[in-house]
Design an enzyme around this catalytic site. Structure first.
Site, PDB file in Angstrom:
ATOM      1  N   ARG A 182       0.920  -1.486   0.371  1.00  0.00           N
ATOM      2  CA  ARG A 182      -0.005  -0.111   0.152  1.00  0.00           C
ATOM      3  C   ARG A 182       0.787   1.414   0.027  1.00  0.00           C
ATOM      4  NH1 ARG A 182      -5.081  -0.221   4.369  1.00  0.00           N
ATOM      5  NH2 ARG A 182      -4.902  -2.664   3.592  1.00  0.00           N
TER       6      ARG A 182
ATOM      7  N   HIS B 103      -9.812   1.374   2.537  1.00  0.00           N
ATOM      8  CA  HIS B 103     -10.664   2.957   3.332  1.00  0.00           C
ATOM      9  C   HIS B 103      -9.737   3.766   3.711  1.00  0.00           C
ATOM     10  CE1 HIS B 103      -8.411   0.760   5.817  1.00  0.00           C
ATOM     11  NE2 HIS B 103      -7.999   1.111   7.196  1.00  0.00           N
TER      12      HIS B 103
ATOM     13  N   LYS C 299      -3.630  -7.191  -3.205  1.00  0.00           N
ATOM     14  CA  LYS C 299      -3.968  -7.922  -1.485  1.00  0.00           C
ATOM     15  C   LYS C 299      -3.624  -9.183  -2.771  1.00  0.00           C
ATOM     16  CE  LYS C 299      -7.044  -5.519   0.831  1.00  0.00           C
ATOM     17  NZ  LYS C 299      -8.388  -5.201   1.557  1.00  0.00           N
TER      18      LYS C 299
ATOM     19  N   ARG D  73     -15.854  -4.987   4.467  1.00  0.00           N
ATOM     20  CA  ARG D  73     -16.253  -5.172   5.525  1.00  0.00           C
ATOM     21  C   ARG D  73     -17.335  -4.151   5.321  1.00  0.00           C
ATOM     22  NH1 ARG D  73     -12.395  -1.326   8.461  1.00  0.00           N
ATOM     23  NH2 ARG D  73     -12.317  -0.122   6.600  1.00  0.00           N
TER      24      ARG D  73
END
Length: 457
Positions: free
Chosen positions: A15, A104, A113, A242
């Site tokens: 990230r 997020h 990922k 999520r």
């Protein structure tokens, strides 16, 4: 290629900030490293999906270029929620996939990922990709790129398994994240009437930040529940893995309480099953799981770490306080906010009053996740110092992930985040006075261990 920035290789994903720490050139290099590793593991093809961030298309193209340069085929499934990318790895029988997502994080972030041969990459496996890039340790070949859409297959797979006992009217907030291009259709076809908020996928996130773990991001859902006759509110994070849940009267049902409901349901079909939850979860969870005939297993925070534990134990269900839920029973064991919402509605539709079921779940006085911002490397040092201290009134300490101190009437937690340079704190107690006392004990300990820090409590 130039050396990739070390800080983008996180504990369970990659990230960074677009065009600064994470560039198109870096993503291409990661692609070739990943393709080389896939080849070493006997894989043949990798699915690529991406969330709605503006940098997604360029990164997807660079990633595909890198992977195919290593001789591995790429199946590009376009702009989809991260769990749909995970689903595609099963559905298309590749067992390997990459979701290009900033989750997020703010709009100027993006990341990867990664799953190879059914294993989510984390820790040293991610560091090894960096090593391959630095050492130019690449395989060379000519993989092919193909494109397909698996969204309908995903929706059909869920609808074949989950049925509502009665129709429900719900508020559905996709937060302009990628869930907006699938969730509304899924929930309508499930039999829900929707009050839709921000379903348009927009990487600028013009309405609110797509992180349902923060109460301020659920204000639009709460307002829509007030002004409509919807029974319940669901909200997704930026990449759809999520879920946030809000009752009719505006109470947020945090994921550790959602997990109670799911545990009771799953254990009715899998008696004696292990239920895994992370160190941030309520202390009401373990007795509840035991009461419903299951075995509670507390574990580290982090989606990749929980998935590894799920695989190791064969547990039918796991959940994290952050909102990641992992259903192995009737599903694949990956974190999926859209599917979690569907399973929630399946349970609630059996009752004439969905909210009564949610509000009856055991509760405690608690704080949301609190963060102390520090410099890179400092959070782990602070947590180590806290682990060396004795706490007034301490009944038990758990050190599997940071420091969780159990008191007779509550707990305090301090752990180092694996994604950003912060110490994550959480407090829970039987009543407000106990919460204040536990926070005061931690305040004193933190100030003694690291004077001059600005504390968020």
């Amino acid at each position: 290629m130039t050396q990739p920035a070390a800080e983008i290789f996180k504990a369970y994903d990659i990230r960074g900030i677009v065009d600064k720490s994470l560039t198109v050139e870096t993503v291409r290099g990661i692609g070739q490293a990943l393709g080389s590793e896939a080849l070493a593991r006997g894989q043949k093809a990798i699915v690529i999906g991406r969330d709605g961030r503006l940098s997604g298309p360029a990164f997807a193209a660079a990633l595909a270029e890198g992977i195919t340069a290593a001789g591995i085929d790429v199946i590009d499934i376009g702009c989809v929620a991260t769990p749909i990318t995970y689903f595609a790895a099963y559905h298309l029988d590749t067992h390997s996939c990459v979701s290009i997502t900033g989750s997020h994080n703010p709009p100027d972030y993006n990341g990867l990922k990664m799953v190879l041969g059914g294993q989510t990459l984390y820790g040293n496996m991610i560091q090894d990709l960096r090593r391959r890039i630095i050492e130019n340790d690449f395989a060379h070949g000519a993989g092919k790129i193909s494109h397909t859409d698996v969204r309908q297959a995903y929706i059909e797979r869920i609808l074949a398994d989950v049925k509502l006992a009665r129709p429900l009217k719900i508020v559905l907030d996709s937060g302009n994240g990628v869930a907006g291009n699938t969730a509304p259709e899924l929930y309508k076809r499930l039999g829900c009437e929707l009050v839709e908020l921000f379903s348009e996928v927009d990487g600028n996130f013009p309405n609110h930040h797509p992180d349902p773990s923060k109460p301020e991001n659920l204000e639009d859902v709460i307002a829509a529940l007030k002004s409509s006759d919807a029974e319940l509110g669901l909200a997704f994070d930026g990449d759809g893995d999520r879920l946030g849940v809000v009752t009719k009267d505006g109470e947020i049902i945090y994921p550790d309480r959602q997990l109670m409901l799911f545990a009771a349901d799953v254990l009715s079909r899998v008696p004696g099953g292990q239920i895994i939850y992370d160190v941030k979860c309520t202390r009401n969870l373990a007795p509840w799981i035991r009461q419903h005939g299951g075995e509670p297993v507390m574990w580290n925070t982090g989606h990749a770490l929980v998935k590894a534990k799920l695989k190791e134990t064969g547990a039918p269900l796991a959940g994290e306080m952050s909102g990641h839920m992992f259903f192995k029973e009737r599903w694949y064991g990956f974190d999926d906010g859209l599917y979690t919402g569907v399973r929630l509605l399946e349970i609630l539709s059996r009752s004439p009053d969905a909210n009564a079921i949610l509000k009856a779940l055991p509760n405690a006085v608690s704080t949301p996740e609190l963060n102390i911002k520090m410099q890179e490397g400092e959070p782990a040092q602070l947590v180590a110092k806290l682990q060396a201290l004795k706490f007034d009134g301490e009944a038990e300490r758990i050190t599997i992930d940071g420091l969780r101190v159990e008191f007779a009437d509550g707990f305090g937690l301090a752990r180092s985040s694996n994604t950003t340079p912060v110490v994550v704190l959480r407090f829970e107690a039987d009543n407000a006075a106990a919460l204040e006392r536990i926070q005061a004990v931690f305040r004193e300990a933190i100030s003694a261990a690291w004077p001059g820090l600005t504390l968020p409590f």
